[in-house]
Design an enzyme around this catalytic site. Structure first.
Site, PDB file in Angstrom:
ATOM      1  N   GLY A 184       0.853  -1.188   0.000  1.00 60.41           N
ATOM      2  CA  GLY A 184       0.000   0.000   0.000  1.00 60.41           C
ATOM      3  C   GLY A 184       0.881   1.226   0.000  1.00 60.41           C
ATOM      4  O   GLY A 184       1.816   1.350   0.807  1.00 60.41           O
ATOM      5  N   LYS A 185       0.639   2.154  -0.927  1.00 64.20           N
ATOM      6  CA  LYS A 185       1.543   3.299  -1.069  1.00 64.20           C
ATOM      7  C   LYS A 185       1.650   4.106   0.217  1.00 64.20           C
ATOM      8  O   LYS A 185       2.734   4.553   0.590  1.00 64.20           O
ATOM      9  CB  LYS A 185       1.079   4.192  -2.221  1.00 64.20           C
ATOM     10  CG  LYS A 185       1.159   3.544  -3.594  1.00 64.20           C
ATOM     11  CD  LYS A 185       0.897   4.523  -4.707  1.00 64.20           C
ATOM     12  CE  LYS A 185       2.032   5.496  -4.877  1.00 64.20           C
ATOM     13  NZ  LYS A 185       3.298   4.845  -5.291  1.00 64.20           N
ATOM     14  N   GLY A 186       0.525   4.297   0.907  1.00 69.46           N
ATOM     15  CA  GLY A 186       0.586   5.096   2.127  1.00 69.46           C
ATOM     16  C   GLY A 186       1.472   4.473   3.177  1.00 69.46           C
ATOM     17  O   GLY A 186       2.339   5.145   3.762  1.00 69.46           O
ATOM     18  N   ASN A 234       3.792   2.159   2.759  1.00 66.80           N
ATOM     19  CA  ASN A 234       5.183   2.116   2.278  1.00 66.80           C
ATOM     20  C   ASN A 234       5.885   3.445   2.533  1.00 66.80           C
ATOM     21  O   ASN A 234       7.037   3.491   2.995  1.00 66.80           O
ATOM     22  CB  ASN A 234       5.225   1.821   0.776  1.00 66.80           C
ATOM     23  CG  ASN A 234       4.691   0.444   0.417  1.00 66.80           C
ATOM     24  OD1 ASN A 234       4.576  -0.437   1.266  1.00 66.80           O
ATOM     25  ND2 ASN A 234       4.358   0.264  -0.842  1.00 66.80           N
ATOM     26  N   THR A 242      10.802  12.085 -10.951  1.00 67.67           N
ATOM     27  CA  THR A 242      11.813  11.044 -10.767  1.00 67.67           C
ATOM     28  C   THR A 242      12.075  10.402 -12.125  1.00 67.67           C
ATOM     29  O   THR A 242      11.147  10.096 -12.874  1.00 67.67           O
ATOM     30  CB  THR A 242      11.350   9.989  -9.754  1.00 67.67           C
ATOM     31  OG1 THR A 242      10.109   9.409 -10.178  1.00 67.67           O
ATOM     32  CG2 THR A 242      11.156  10.618  -8.384  1.00 67.67           C
ATOM     33  N   ASP A 293       7.968   4.749  -3.587  1.00 66.86           N
ATOM     34  CA  ASP A 293       7.384   5.104  -2.293  1.00 66.86           C
ATOM     35  C   ASP A 293       8.466   5.429  -1.270  1.00 66.86           C
ATOM     36  O   ASP A 293       8.314   6.343  -0.453  1.00 66.86           O
ATOM     37  CB  ASP A 293       6.527   3.954  -1.767  1.00 66.86           C
ATOM     38  CG  ASP A 293       5.279   3.726  -2.615  1.00 66.86           C
ATOM     39  OD1 ASP A 293       4.835   4.674  -3.290  1.00 66.86           O
ATOM     40  OD2 ASP A 293       4.759   2.591  -2.602  1.00 66.86           O
ATOM     41  N   ALA A 346      18.833  14.001  -2.560  1.00 67.93           N
ATOM     42  CA  ALA A 346      19.962  13.075  -2.478  1.00 67.93           C
ATOM     43  C   ALA A 346      19.690  11.966  -1.461  1.00 67.93           C
ATOM     44  O   ALA A 346      19.967  10.784  -1.708  1.00 67.93           O
ATOM     45  CB  ALA A 346      21.236  13.840  -2.112  1.00 67.93           C
ATOM     46  N   SER A 389      17.128   9.584  -2.951  1.00 67.98           N
ATOM     47  CA  SER A 389      17.720   8.719  -3.971  1.00 67.98           C
ATOM     48  C   SER A 389      18.509   7.579  -3.338  1.00 67.98           C
ATOM     49  O   SER A 389      18.420   6.421  -3.771  1.00 67.98           O
ATOM     50  CB  SER A 389      18.630   9.551  -4.880  1.00 67.98           C
ATOM     51  OG  SER A 389      19.252   8.745  -5.855  1.00 67.98           O
TER      52      SER A 389
END
Length: 288
Positions: A39-41, A43, A220, A249, A270, A273
């Site tokens: 789940g994106k939230g 994560n 991104t 995420d 940074a 990433s």
């Protein structure tokens, strides 16, 4: 350091590997069933907590065992789950994923409790309630979102809920980080309140096609890094890729945490990433 409020989804991901995808009406034998937290939230909340932020999670789980287990998991990572409400008679969000030997997958998502998140659940942002009663001990009394905090939200919830969360946070003086994924068209007024709107390359194309032009846009670019206005940051080199699920995420959650800590754009990007690159070393969207 400000807090990170995440308004988002939680899913339990069930993954089975198959030689090929079945035809309609066909039954195939697959490999062992693997279960992951997703789940994106959730994560993004886990990533923000890993990056050092005090995280408050707003969402819903079902009253099934997996919902209770997910609440415990997030709380064990020092995420404030008091606003994570339990919906009676409904299952926790679930994704059923079949991965073929070719690497292609098919996914069926049952949103479950995620589809029951409403504007009323946003009372916690206003500081007017919305907390579940739990036996977890916290260091402070609950309070609404304020200046210095960050709202992080993506689009696996109802668009009206997302839009209202953005308005509440912005009116309170908080920073809004809006991950426009999965892509859906939001009003120009809502997009203008986010700093930044985060999209990947595919979502950036969809955003352009919709005619929307956010004033603060972070794109991104995979191995090419990321770009936020006139600031560009190279991607972190990855030696061994195990699973890219959730890398985006992780980027969003880490970025929100670093912005809440006061980092400038380049430093936050940074850190995001580096975290995203580290996340591809394990199976699933979240660390075990």
């Amino acid at each position: 350091m400000g807090r990170v409020f995440v308004v988002g989804s939680l899913n339990v991901d069930s993954v089975v590997r198959v030689e090929r995808h079945p035809s309609p009406g066909e039954t195939l034998m697959g490999g062992d069933l693997a279960t992951f937290w997703g789940g994106k939230g959730a994560n993004q909340a886990v990533a923000a907590a890993e990056a050092g932020a005090d995280v408050v999670f707003v969402g819903r789980v079902g009253d099934d065992p997996k919902g209770a287990e997910y609440r415990t998991r997030l709380a064990s990572r020092s995420i404030d789950v008091r606003p994570l409400r339990v919906t009676r008679g409904v299952s926790t969000g679930h994704a059923m994923i079949a991965v073929a030997a070719s690497g292609e997958n098919t996914i069926i998502v049952s949103p479950g409790a995620n589809a029951r998140v409403t504007v009323a659940d946003l009372d916690v942002l206003r500081g007017t309630g919305g907390f579940e009663t739990t036996d977890t001990v916290y260091d402070s009394e609950p309070s609404g979102i304020t200046a210095g905090d960050v709202l992080l939200v993506s689009l696996e919830l109802d668009v009206e809920v997302v839009s209202e969360a953005v308005r509440i946070a912005s009116a309170a003086g908080a920073r809004v980080v809006l991950n426009l994924a999965p892509f859906a068209a939001l009003s120009p007024e809502v997009l203008a309140l986010a700093d930044p709107v985060i999209v990947n390359e595919h979502e950036a194309e969809q955003l352009r096609a919709s005619g929307a032009e956010p004033g603060s846009l972070l794109v991104t670019l995979g191995s090419a890094g990321s770009r936020w206005g006139d600031v560009e940051v190279a991607s972190t080199r990855v030696a061994d890729v195990v699973d890219t699920t959730g890398a985006g995420d992780t980027y969003c959650g880490t970025l929100a945490a670093r912005l809440a800590a006061g980092d400038d754009r380049a430093a936050a990007m940074a850190a995001a990433s580096t975290a995203a690159a580290r996340s591809v070393a394990w199976l699933g969207a979240q660390p075990a």
